[in-house]
Design a protein around this motif. Structure first.
Motif, short mmCIF file in Angstrom:
data_model
loop_
_atom_site.label_atom_id
_atom_site.label_comp_id
_atom_site.label_asym_id
_atom_site.label_seq_id
_atom_site.Cartn_x
_atom_site.Cartn_y
_atom_site.Cartn_z
N TYR A 92 0.80 -1.21 0.00
CA TYR A 92 0.00 0.00 0.00
C TYR A 92 0.84 1.28 0.00
O TYR A 92 0.41 2.30 -0.54
CB TYR A 92 -0.98 -0.01 1.17
CG TYR A 92 -1.87 -1.23 1.16
CD1 TYR A 92 -2.75 -1.45 0.11
CD2 TYR A 92 -1.81 -2.17 2.17
CE1 TYR A 92 -3.56 -2.57 0.07
CE2 TYR A 92 -2.62 -3.29 2.15
CZ TYR A 92 -3.48 -3.49 1.11
OH TYR A 92 -4.27 -4.61 1.07
N ALA A 93 2.01 1.24 0.58
CA ALA A 93 2.87 2.42 0.60
C ALA A 93 3.37 2.78 -0.79
O ALA A 93 3.83 3.90 -1.01
CB ALA A 93 4.06 2.19 1.54
N HIS A 94 3.28 1.85 -1.74
CA HIS A 94 3.75 2.11 -3.11
C HIS A 94 2.65 2.63 -4.04
O HIS A 94 2.93 2.91 -5.20
CB HIS A 94 4.35 0.84 -3.70
CG HIS A 94 5.65 0.47 -3.08
ND1 HIS A 94 6.52 -0.41 -3.67
CD2 HIS A 94 6.25 0.84 -1.92
CE1 HIS A 94 7.59 -0.56 -2.90
NE2 HIS A 94 7.44 0.18 -1.83
N PRO A 96 1.27 5.52 -4.31
CA PRO A 96 1.51 6.84 -4.92
C PRO A 96 2.41 6.81 -6.16
O PRO A 96 2.30 7.70 -7.01
CB PRO A 96 2.19 7.65 -3.80
CG PRO A 96 1.74 6.99 -2.54
CD PRO A 96 1.61 5.53 -2.88
N PHE A 97 3.27 5.82 -6.31
CA PHE A 97 4.22 5.84 -7.42
C PHE A 97 3.53 5.81 -8.79
O PHE A 97 3.81 6.67 -9.63
CB PHE A 97 5.26 4.73 -7.27
CG PHE A 97 6.10 4.89 -6.03
CD1 PHE A 97 6.84 6.03 -5.81
CD2 PHE A 97 6.12 3.91 -5.07
CE1 PHE A 97 7.60 6.21 -4.66
CE2 PHE A 97 6.87 4.05 -3.91
CZ PHE A 97 7.62 5.21 -3.71
N PRO A 98 2.64 4.87 -9.07
CA PRO A 98 1.97 4.95 -10.38
C PRO A 98 1.06 6.17 -10.50
O PRO A 98 0.86 6.70 -11.60
CB PRO A 98 1.17 3.65 -10.47
CG PRO A 98 1.14 3.07 -9.11
CD PRO A 98 2.29 3.64 -8.35
N LEU A 99 0.54 6.65 -9.38
CA LEU A 99 -0.33 7.82 -9.43
C LEU A 99 0.44 9.08 -9.81
O LEU A 99 -0.11 9.96 -10.49
CB LEU A 99 -1.04 8.01 -8.09
CG LEU A 99 -2.03 6.92 -7.69
CD1 LEU A 99 -2.62 7.19 -6.31
CD2 LEU A 99 -3.12 6.76 -8.74
N VAL A 100 1.70 9.16 -9.40
CA VAL A 100 2.53 10.31 -9.78
C VAL A 100 2.71 10.36 -11.29
O VAL A 100 2.67 11.44 -11.90
CB VAL A 100 3.90 10.25 -9.06
CG1 VAL A 100 4.90 11.22 -9.68
CG2 VAL A 100 3.73 10.54 -7.58
N TYR A 101 2.89 9.20 -11.91
CA TYR A 101 3.03 9.15 -13.37
C TYR A 101 1.69 9.35 -14.07
O TYR A 101 1.63 9.88 -15.17
CB TYR A 101 3.66 7.82 -13.80
CG TYR A 101 5.12 7.75 -13.48
CD1 TYR A 101 6.06 8.32 -14.33
CD2 TYR A 101 5.58 7.12 -12.33
CE1 TYR A 101 7.41 8.27 -14.05
CE2 TYR A 101 6.92 7.07 -12.03
CZ TYR A 101 7.84 7.65 -12.89
OH TYR A 101 9.18 7.61 -12.60
N ALA A 102 0.62 8.92 -13.44
CA ALA A 102 -0.71 9.05 -14.05
C ALA A 102 -1.23 10.49 -14.00
O ALA A 102 -1.97 10.90 -14.91
CB ALA A 102 -1.70 8.12 -13.35
#
Length: 115
Positions: A92-94, A96-102
């Protein structure tokens, strides 16, 4: 076409292109988490190609809007799938990573419709 649309689209294409390059080069900080999420390493060339095609599509979309919209929709679906993979792996801590690119892709899509 607004200046904001061009700027956000260029940022989205650059970030997506960087992400694709990181997959192609098998950067440790990309490959290790993907393995932890249960993504087969044999998928990496396909995933990198999808991102690269999306980045190119965003750039082409500056001249042919229908291509840019199609590329943005495909990338939004791609990054939504990445979020699903992260959640499925319970990292769950990860999330944000794809959301930053999205985020810039969604911005380019919204601004593309507004143009």
């Amino acid at each position: 076409m607004s200046t904001a649309h061009v700027a956000v689209t260029l940022v989205a294409a650059a970030m997506t292109g960087f992400s694709a390059t990181s997959v192609f080069l098998r950067a440790k900080w990309v490959v290790e988490p993907m393995a932890d999420y249960g993504i087969p390493m044999s998928w990496l060339p396909w995933l990198g190609t999808a991102k690269a095609a999306g980045a190119i599509g965003l750039l082409v979309g500056l001249f042919l809007p229908v291509v840019g919209i199609a590329a943005a929709v495909a990338l939004v679906l791609y990054f939504a799938g990445a979020v699903v993979a992260v959640v499925r792996a319970r990292w769950y801590a990860h999330i944000p990573f794809p959301l930053v690119y999205a985020a810039p892709v969604v911005g380019a899509l919204v601004l593309g419709f507004g143009s």
